[in-house]
Design an enzyme around this catalytic site. Sequence first.
Site, PDB file in Angstrom:
ATOM      1  N   GLU A  97     -15.123  55.716  57.651  1.00 41.15           N
ATOM      2  CA  GLU A  97     -14.382  56.249  56.503  1.00 41.15           C
ATOM      3  C   GLU A  97     -13.034  56.850  56.932  1.00 41.15           C
ATOM      4  O   GLU A  97     -12.149  57.050  56.106  1.00 41.15           O
ATOM      5  CB  GLU A  97     -15.204  57.313  55.782  1.00 41.15           C
ATOM      6  CG  GLU A  97     -16.447  56.754  55.118  1.00 41.15           C
ATOM      7  CD  GLU A  97     -17.309  57.822  54.493  1.00 41.15           C
ATOM      8  OE1 GLU A  97     -17.655  57.670  53.301  1.00 41.15           O
ATOM      9  OE2 GLU A  97     -17.643  58.812  55.184  1.00 41.15           O
TER      10      GLU A  97
ATOM     11  N   TYR B 197       0.958  64.773  32.135  1.00 48.06           N
ATOM     12  CA  TYR B 197      -0.098  64.132  32.920  1.00 48.06           C
ATOM     13  C   TYR B 197       0.486  63.251  34.021  1.00 48.06           C
ATOM     14  O   TYR B 197      -0.123  63.097  35.070  1.00 48.06           O
ATOM     15  CB  TYR B 197      -1.055  63.332  32.026  1.00 48.06           C
ATOM     16  CG  TYR B 197      -0.395  62.401  31.046  1.00 48.06           C
ATOM     17  CD1 TYR B 197       0.080  61.162  31.439  1.00 48.06           C
ATOM     18  CD2 TYR B 197      -0.248  62.770  29.714  1.00 48.06           C
ATOM     19  CE1 TYR B 197       0.684  60.312  30.540  1.00 48.06           C
ATOM     20  CE2 TYR B 197       0.357  61.923  28.808  1.00 48.06           C
ATOM     21  CZ  TYR B 197       0.822  60.692  29.225  1.00 48.06           C
ATOM     22  OH  TYR B 197       1.432  59.854  28.331  1.00 48.06           O
TER      23      TYR B 197
ATOM     24  N   VAL C  78     -15.701  65.078  49.088  1.00 44.88           N
ATOM     25  CA  VAL C  78     -15.275  64.942  47.693  1.00 44.88           C
ATOM     26  C   VAL C  78     -15.071  66.330  47.073  1.00 44.88           C
ATOM     27  O   VAL C  78     -14.207  66.513  46.222  1.00 44.88           O
ATOM     28  CB  VAL C  78     -16.259  64.098  46.857  1.00 44.88           C
ATOM     29  CG1 VAL C  78     -16.212  62.636  47.283  1.00 44.88           C
ATOM     30  CG2 VAL C  78     -17.675  64.637  46.901  1.00 44.88           C
ATOM     31  N   GLU C  79     -15.846  67.304  47.537  1.00 41.77           N
ATOM     32  CA  GLU C  79     -15.694  68.676  47.038  1.00 41.77           C
ATOM     33  C   GLU C  79     -14.308  69.240  47.372  1.00 41.77           C
ATOM     34  O   GLU C  79     -13.678  69.911  46.550  1.00 41.77           O
ATOM     35  CB  GLU C  79     -16.780  69.589  47.619  1.00 41.77           C
ATOM     36  CG  GLU C  79     -18.178  69.293  47.124  1.00 41.77           C
ATOM     37  CD  GLU C  79     -18.920  68.177  47.871  1.00 41.77           C
ATOM     38  OE1 GLU C  79     -20.105  67.952  47.576  1.00 41.77           O
ATOM     39  OE2 GLU C  79     -18.306  67.518  48.760  1.00 41.77           O
TER      40      GLU C  79
ATOM     41  N   LYS D 127     -16.657  58.536  44.627  1.00 43.82           N
ATOM     42  CA  LYS D 127     -16.479  57.499  45.642  1.00 43.82           C
ATOM     43  C   LYS D 127     -17.223  56.275  45.127  1.00 43.82           C
ATOM     44  O   LYS D 127     -18.404  56.357  44.795  1.00 43.82           O
ATOM     45  CB  LYS D 127     -17.036  57.962  46.988  1.00 43.82           C
ATOM     46  CG  LYS D 127     -16.187  59.052  47.633  1.00 43.82           C
ATOM     47  CD  LYS D 127     -16.816  59.663  48.865  1.00 43.82           C
ATOM     48  CE  LYS D 127     -16.999  58.706  49.990  1.00 43.82           C
ATOM     49  NZ  LYS D 127     -17.520  59.368  51.209  1.00 43.82           N
TER      50      LYS D 127
END
Length: 137
Positions: A41, A73, A92-93, A118
């Site tokens: 990764e 946005y 991801v956190e 993901k």
Amino acid sequence: MSTSEPHKITSLPLAETDATTHEVFINDLLVNMLIGVYEHEKLKEQPVRLNIVLTVRDHIGPINDDYHNVVCYETIAKAIKKLVKEEHINLVETLAEKVADICLKNQRTVRVRVKVEKLQALADAGSVGVVITRNRR
């Protein structure tokens, strides 16, 4: 006080009401990035999907069809794309927190909900990830 003296009655002040709000959202923002704790990764980008909902205080006065009077946005999306190209992120956190920080930089944003997915982390799942909600302090 007797009921015959209504002119001596004073009203208590009303509680100040919260400003009115609206939501600004970005759905299904797809970015390719280096994210994850495993070696593979760290070497190859993978697709990540973000969904973001901002609760924003309404503009005081007319908007006048001017994007300077709204939370944009596109500005948020560009900042997120810049972030994911600048660094590898393990979790991801962590990505969700960084995205929330970007959104809360605008002083009109009072709350943000960030969903990070993901899309190729598990072969048997459409996606994995996290959802966070952060409020202005």
